[in-house]
Each structure stands twice: as structure tokens, then as C-alpha cells.
Design an enzyme around this catalytic site. Sequence first.
Site, PDB file in Angstrom:
ATOM      1  N   GLU A 168       0.800  -1.220   0.000  1.00  0.00           N
ATOM      2  CA  GLU A 168       0.000   0.000   0.000  1.00  0.00           C
ATOM      3  C   GLU A 168       0.837   1.277   0.000  1.00  0.00           C
ATOM      4  O   GLU A 168       0.421   2.296  -0.566  1.00  0.00           O
ATOM      5  CB  GLU A 168      -0.930   0.011   1.225  1.00  0.00           C
ATOM      6  CG  GLU A 168      -2.078  -0.976   1.158  1.00  0.00           C
ATOM      7  CD  GLU A 168      -3.196  -0.516   0.234  1.00  0.00           C
ATOM      8  OE1 GLU A 168      -3.078   0.581  -0.357  1.00  0.00           O
ATOM      9  OE2 GLU A 168      -4.181  -1.249   0.088  1.00  0.00           O
ATOM     10  N   SER A 228     -33.980 -30.650  48.291  1.00  0.00           N
ATOM     11  CA  SER A 228     -33.271 -31.237  49.434  1.00  0.00           C
ATOM     12  C   SER A 228     -31.839 -30.749  49.572  1.00  0.00           C
ATOM     13  O   SER A 228     -31.114 -31.239  50.444  1.00  0.00           O
ATOM     14  CB  SER A 228     -33.253 -32.771  49.302  1.00  0.00           C
ATOM     15  OG  SER A 228     -34.567 -33.292  49.349  1.00  0.00           O
TER      16      SER A 228
END
Length: 680
Positions: A83, A343
Site C-alpha cells: 500500500e 433437598s
Amino acid sequence: MKSAGFIFTLAAGLWLAALGRDQWSDWVDATQLPPLALETSVEVKDRTGTLLRAYTVSDGRWRLAIQGAEVDDGYLRMLVAYEDKRFWTHSGVDLWAMARAVKQAALNGRVISGGSTLTMQVARLLEDSGTGALDGKFRQMRVAWALERRLTKDQILQLYLHLAPFGGNLEGVRAASFAYFGKEPRRLTPAESALLVAIPQAPESRRPDRAHGRAVAAREKVLARAMRDGILAQDQSVAALTEPVPHIRRAFPALAPHFADRVVAEDPAARVHVLTLQAGLQKSLEALAKDVIAGQGERVQLAMVVADHGSGEVLASVGSAAFQADHRQGFVDMTQALRSPGSTLKPLIYGLSFDQGLGHPETMIDDRPMRFGTYAPQNFDRMFRGTLRMREALQLSLNLPAVQVLDALGPAKLLSALDKSGVKWHAPGDQPGLAIGLGGVGISLEDMVQLYAAIARGGVSLPLTHTMQGQQEPGQRVLTAVAAWQITDILAGLAPPPGAPQNRLAYKTGTSYGHRDAWAIGYDGRHVIGVWMGRPDGTPVPGAFGADTAAPVLFQAFARLKRQLDPQPPAPAATLLVSNAELPQPLQRFQSRAQAMAGPGNGPAVAFPPEGAEVELLPQGLLVKVEGGQAPFTWMADGVPLAVAERGRSSLLSRLGRGFVTLSVIDANGQSARASVRLR
């Protein structure tokens, strides 16, 4: 038009260069820059930094924060070479590149290469100014020069890494790496790097999920350039060409979605949340939950919590089997919902009774029909076992013995212990009754795991935490170390589900009234796991039992957590390891509150030290006195017998330490009295 645009841009650049240096410098300095502080996605990470979940920014785009050092170096070198070769030396505008672009365009009648630098691309992306308009190009040059004056090259490159478009709502290399490769960009192959370099040049027409052929061609071009520029060797380039280009866009990580939503809501200003969770374990347990629920009907849901009970750190939290709107109500976090624990409170009830001198694992207790005022509980199977040891009564999860014990303790004692453990509970009415011991109270799965973590830790509470905050201070003592070990020993003696390993996991199951909730909570020497199954809307699940449905999932979860269980700690030195016949006579058989009240004569009372007193502990021990009751007497401290068969009404208790202690005295008729004091 495009070649004319480059000519105009070059002419404008030359005109600016022709100005006096001072005038040009002032003109650049006067540039009004767009905001440079970028909004990035909120991220939730595990303890190692692995991304668990991310959120889009306010405009719906994925833009994940990243530093240059967190990107593969090969990608960065390939990007700059392709680039903007002179990125590290130019001042924002590369006039040589522009001149080359203009010349190529003039000779070919079309644009062959662009003249924009990475800095100019950042300027365009910051202002969203487009690429072809002449005034836009001129503006990009000015902003690029200004950026180079105010930022370092690394800072400019970092802006590009955040803003580069990759198609759709993807911005930045990190978001693209997750979307196309499913991973962080720290380690990219040459083929992956080349694709990420190519896409931003034409993000919509090179998206591999929608324009696969163009993406392949663009990647090949970048790879060829990289080989020409010496970034890749020929064999590397050839190998990269054989690597397939992805056809789909992957979903972003979404592990622990309920947990992530919760922590973000707790601190909405934070951009990154680092949790104690383990991403691998979380993923494995979410898969387990999905597999288990697949055959359970369309409305049944499952939740799990895993914690290190030594540190209190939550290692995994599965709020539902799938985070989606369906018949299972998958968006509801069932680790936080208040449900009946069935329980699963019984271990705490028995542990408190051991501490209070009301019983011992070998104490005999009756399992027979009985009433407590208007309350007439039944065992789950509506059968009775007669007289059996407290150990067996807890392992069989019998209701009637547990209610007897809670009646002797008083419901307030149980609720106080829940408060000490940090459990948030909800019970109907101002004065909850005995039904709370069988599940008549609402508690969340996460809080139940915290309660069992306290038992596993030797009786000391420690709040569960989900943030990396170092060593926490321990909380209040819920049970003595002796009682906690006794409960652990009892629960570790439970037979595992069919097909599960015989590994001495201490665990308890529970089923709420009407089969609405199935529970299994267990722990070894280091970890605790809780499992809940049921329907989020609270409707019954016929035939669902904790032992049959939740317990197998608990053992599977431990198998995914570790290969071998960590051993349980040894019994504390003060533990009374004897048979029933060797127990002090008052502890050989449990006396209910009604039996104690109906006993012969007046019961005993602690005459000294009185309730709430602060007493100095002498070197030879503590002098205690009893009045009333019938000799011989047994004196206990926090459930541990210290003096047995004492005929006199005064006794000297040794083996005591400083701090708070509950003294109990039991007479020959099994009647008892207690006093909580502080020794200094």
C-alpha cells in the site's frame, strides 16, 4: 476522470509546495482534524485474555481495539510494502507515488495504481470523504500532512488497523480476522495476511463470503507482489496459493453470553472486562448443556456454575443451553433465577446440628410418621425406614429426619447460616417455617454453589467472584471445620450415578415440589459445580429427579473440568471418629424438640459463662458450670465433646482456643443447653 483527478491532486500538491514554507506550515497547522478517539467494541475476555464475547459499536459496526504489536508482523510488512512503501519516511503525501500513478494513468488511459498513502487513507476513513472527488482528495492530503505532524507513524498505522473496511459492518483487521478466520490476528499465515491486505482496496467487491472469485484473484496479486518485493520466498508464495480462501463469514465469539451481559450492565463504562472464566471449559460445558437438553423436550432448560472454592473464582457459568428466544426461554439466565432448592439445604441443616451438639453422623434418628403442629411432611417416596444413623438419613435424603433436626435447631438458625454464607434467599411470610428445610425458600443456582463452596472450604464463606482481583478476604464462619468435614465425608459416601466413576465426589441432589427443579451440586478438594434442570416458567417436568437427571450431568461436568478429582482434606484433629456405641450417651440417639421438652425434670442451663459473655481463657482451660438437669453431663465446644460423663456441676475444659465458641451441655436425659461466648 480518475486520471484527471490524479493530475489535479499532483498539481495541487506542487502548488502547495510552491508556497512559502512558513505559509504552508501555518496552513497545515490550522487544519481542523476529525475526532481521533475511536469508539471500539466492548469486549469480555477470560482470565488468559481470550475473547469470550464482543459487542458492536453504537452504529452497529464491529471495530475491535488492537495495538500494532498484537498483529502478525508478516501482515504489517506485506501491508506497507503493497500500500505505501515509503510510509515510514514520507510526511503524509508521497509525491513520487502520485507522479507514478499519474504517468501510468496517462499511458494506459485508466488508473493502474493509486497514489494515496496509508496516512491519506486514514484521513479518508476518519472523515468518510470518499475516494474520487477532487476536493475530497485535496482535503485528504491536507489532513494527512496534519496527522503526520500530530501523531507518530505507529499511531497512524494503528488508526488504519482500526478503520480499514473489510465488507459489511466489519472495520479493522482484528474484526476481519475473527470474521474470516475465527482467530486473533497475532498469528496469520501468508495467505491470510495477503487476503486482509487485499480486501480494503474494494471491500464490498472482494468480500470472500460474497465475491469469492474476486477475493481469490486479489489475494494472488498481493502474494505475487510480496514475492517480488522479497517479503515471501517463492516456496512460501506457492504454498500460500494452495491455502483455501474462506467462503463464509464466521460468527463472533459469544461464550458465556448471560454472564457477559451481566458484567457489562454492572460496569457499562468499561471497554474491556477481564473475567475469571476459562474459555475452553466454558465452551465445553456449553456444548455439554446443548447435548443434554437435546433429548429432554422443547421446554426443559439447564444451567451450570463452576467455581474454585479456594479462591471463590467462577470458572464457568452456563445460563442456558442456548442463548436464543425459543420455547426454552434461552435468554433467561437460570444461574440467577430464584428456584426451590429441594433437598440441597439438608447438608447445612445436619452440619448445624453437629455444631450445636444435637447429633453426630453416627447418632441414631427416627424416620417415622410425625407431625409438627399442623405441618405433616412426608418422605419423597412416602416410605419409612425406622431408626437409622444420621449419616444414612442424609445420604438417603429423608425428609422426616431432616425436619426433626431443623425443628430442634429452629428455622431462624438455618436462615442465619444462609446469611453468613452470603446467600440471598426469599421465603414467603414474615416467619418462615419448617418447610424451608425441604425447599420452601427461593435461592439461585449461583448462590447454592457459593453455599457448598463454604462447606468445601471447611465451613468458611467466601463470596464468588468473576473478576481477577487477587486473594479475597474470607467471610464468616458458617460451620466449624469438624462439622464441614463430617458433611463432606457423608456426601462423599453417596453412590455415583450408573456409569459414573467411583471417585468419592461429595455431592447432593435435590428435587423440588412438583418436579419443577432438579439439582445436583458437588465438590472435591478444589472445585465445586452446581447443575440445575427444569423449565424457566416454573411448570412441572413429570418424572424429573435430581438423582436421575442432574447428577449424571454433574459427573460429566467434572470429567470435562479435570481428569482426576482433587482429594478431600483429612479430618480435623478434633473430629470424633467413633461408632455409635462409643459416642457419649446423649449423642447416641437424637432427641427431637418435643422429646426434650417432655423429658423428666428441668433441663440443664449453662450457669457460667453466661450467654454473650467475654471471658478470659486461663492457661489451664475454661471453668464452666451447669445448673439444673441430671448428671452425668457432657460438655461440648462447637460440637466437639471436651468432657464426658462429668458427675460434678463444675468442669474445666481444655483444648480451647481464643475467639467465639458455642458451649453445649447435655444431661443424662439428652436435654441440652447452649451459650455462645468469646474467649480472650
